[in-house]
Enzyme design. Structure first.
Site, PDB file in Angstrom:
ATOM      1  CB  ALA A  19      -8.280  13.506 -14.622  1.00 59.76           C
ATOM      2  NE  ARG A  25     -17.992  11.826  -1.108  1.00 64.62           N
ATOM      3  CZ  ARG A  25     -18.464  11.287  -1.960  1.00 64.62           C
ATOM      4  NH1 ARG A  25     -18.999  11.789  -3.178  1.00 64.62           N
ATOM      5  NH2 ARG A  25     -19.003   9.885  -1.592  1.00 64.62           N
ATOM      6  NE  ARG A 323      13.058  -5.539  -3.235  1.00 63.84           N
ATOM      7  CZ  ARG A 323      13.997  -5.025  -2.678  1.00 63.84           C
ATOM      8  NH1 ARG A 323      14.755  -5.623  -1.814  1.00 63.84           N
ATOM      9  NH2 ARG A 323      14.486  -3.914  -3.291  1.00 63.84           N
ATOM     10  CG  ASN A 376      22.661  -6.096  -2.956  1.00 67.90           C
ATOM     11  OD1 ASN A 376      22.582  -6.248  -1.754  1.00 67.90           O
ATOM     12  ND2 ASN A 376      21.626  -5.845  -3.575  1.00 67.90           N
TER      13      ASN A 376
END
Length: 456
Positions: A19, A25, A323, A376
């Site tokens: 890695a 690119r 969410r 909240n």
């Protein structure tokens, strides 16, 4: 953060994941191997495959140019999983960077890539069938082009020939090299010490190991995987192709499991999406990581679900957003333009339109009207709102947390609630309506006359 164990002496399987590439690119500030496929970094897909193979040691070779990749690996596997290639001098050089990190490991090692996100443990497993010699993974290419060719005799690998150096006869072959290779760890590094860099690029190529092994009389063989599985990603177009292939497999998996999808090509899944057979997913739904949908639930069009749980019989959308921490109980309903974050809705609770529910709990059979907001956040901390069973919160109301609406209580429309409401009570918190007789008619007449005068 997890940390790898170090058996003494280590036995079994190890993986070296390369890695360290620059990824220029990609034309992106995000390192190439951290670009996501199915909502998960490509590098994590490679680590997942290594773990699924039972690799007791995993080493990720990173470049000095990319501290983000190093930090990503350390967070998941620990410092002892890091090898640094600096400067980058080819794939063979990259693998050698992992030698010291593997230490006293004894066993088979497989070399994979952080930019090959679709390669699974099942694809890699056959390389471990031989416990001696060198094994590579090949693939039959639809368009061999510039791929290195595998010259085979049965399953024996005679040579890997680069396209630019191949004869017309070799170029006609469709068996190509994926770059994935396995060998006993001692043999691999022994062979790599003999690899030279007397080539046009001045680099040390991993593929040279095959020729060196054959020169010693060491067995060399190839096993094959599908071309899509070994696809590497080097540019944004290839990333999009990998994503499309990933989604295709996920859709087919869910359809086979009994999930109803009238337009599966429009549904976007994440790597860990769970959908039970018998659920219905309407067109244009997007799942982020951490979504779980039970059998019998319905997700309606244009909804986005991430980190959320939807129980049987619940309905989401259309145009809803769940969410992380959203948890819908049996038969709960979240309708159009409702956003839910870190709130549990009990059995049969409803928020049918135009509401924001953040940090709290809504009891069974409670009703949240249109335009309701759970207030909240005070600018520094999050606070919770609790709505009891069977409560009714009227439209366009704001519940300023921390606050509790008791079971069976009602909140009148347009209220701003800042104090707890006892069970069974009605809370009204809005200005008293007043009427000024004739005021509107007099105002309009005056303004029309002023406008007419201005137009002359």
């Amino acid at each position: 953060m997890t940390s790898q164990t170090h058996p003494h002496p280590a036995q079994g399987r190890a993986a070296i994941i390369l890695a360290a590439g620059q990824g220029t690119r990609m034309k992106s500030a995000l390192p190439k191997v951290l670009h996501p496929v199915g909502g998960r970094a490509m590098l994590d897909h490679a680590i997942d495959a290594a773990e699924a193979l039972g690799c007791e040691r995993i080493v990720v070779v990173v470049g000095a140019h990319s501290p983000e990749v190093r930090d990503h690996v350390v967070k998941r596997l620990g410092e002892d999983a890091i090898a640094v290639q600096d400067p980058p001098l080819g794939t063979g050089h990259a693998v050698r960077a992992a030698e010291a990190v593997l230490g006293d490991f004894v066993g088979q090692v497989v070399i994979t890539y952080g930019d090959v996100p679709l390669l699974t443990a099942a694809d890699i497993e056959p390389v471990f069938a031989a416990h001696e010699g060198v094994t590579v993974i090949g693939f039959e290419a639809r368009d061999p082009g510039a791929y290195g060719r595998l010259v085979m005799d049965g399953d024996r690998l005679l040579a890997i020939t680069e396209a630019r150096e191949a004869t017309p006869e070799v170029l006609a072959l469709t068996a190509c090299n994926s770059g994935v290779m396995a060998a006993p760890v001692g043999l691999l590094f022994d062979l790599l010490r003999e690899v030279r860099n007397d080539n046009a690029k001045g680099e040390y190529y991993l593929t040279d190991v095959v020729e060196l092994a054959r020169g010693r009389g060491v067995p060399t063989r190839a096993v094959f995987a599908g071309e899509d599985a070994v696809m590497g990603v080097n540019a944004q177009g290839e990333l999009a192709m990998a994503e499309a292939l990933f989604q295709k497999v996920r859709r087919e998996t869910f359809l086979t499991a009994g999930v109803t999808m009238p337009a599966p090509e429009t549904v976007h899944f994440s790597f860990d999406t769970e959908v039970g057979g018998g659920a219905t997913i309407e067109p244009y739904v997007v799942f982020g990581p951490g979504a779980k949908v039970a059998s019998g639930a319905r997700i309606r069009s244009f909804s986005h679900i991430e980190g959320a749980t939807v129980a049987s019989g619940a309905e989401v959308g259309p145009y809803a957003r769940l969410r992380p921490g959203a948890d819908l109980g049996e038969g709960a309903r979240v309708g159009n333009f409702v956003e839910v974050k870190n709130v549990r809705l009990g059995k049969g609770a409803k928020a049918n339109h135009l509401a924001y529910l953040g940090d709290g709990e809504v009891g069974a059979r409670a009703n949240i009207g249109a335009g309701v907001i759970f207030c909240n956040y005070d600018g520094f901390f999050k606070h919770r709102t609790t709505v009891g069973e069977g409560a009714f919160v009227g439209s366009n109301s704001s519940l300023v947390a921390p606050v509790t609406i008791g079971a069976g209580a009602m909140v009148g429309s347009g209220s701003v609630i800042t104090r707890d409401v006892a069970p069974g009570d009605l809370a009204l918190a809005r200005g008293e309506q007043q009427a000024k007789a004739g005021w509107a008619a007099r105002f309009m007449e005056k303004m029309r006359a002023k406008k007419a005068l201005k137009a002359k």
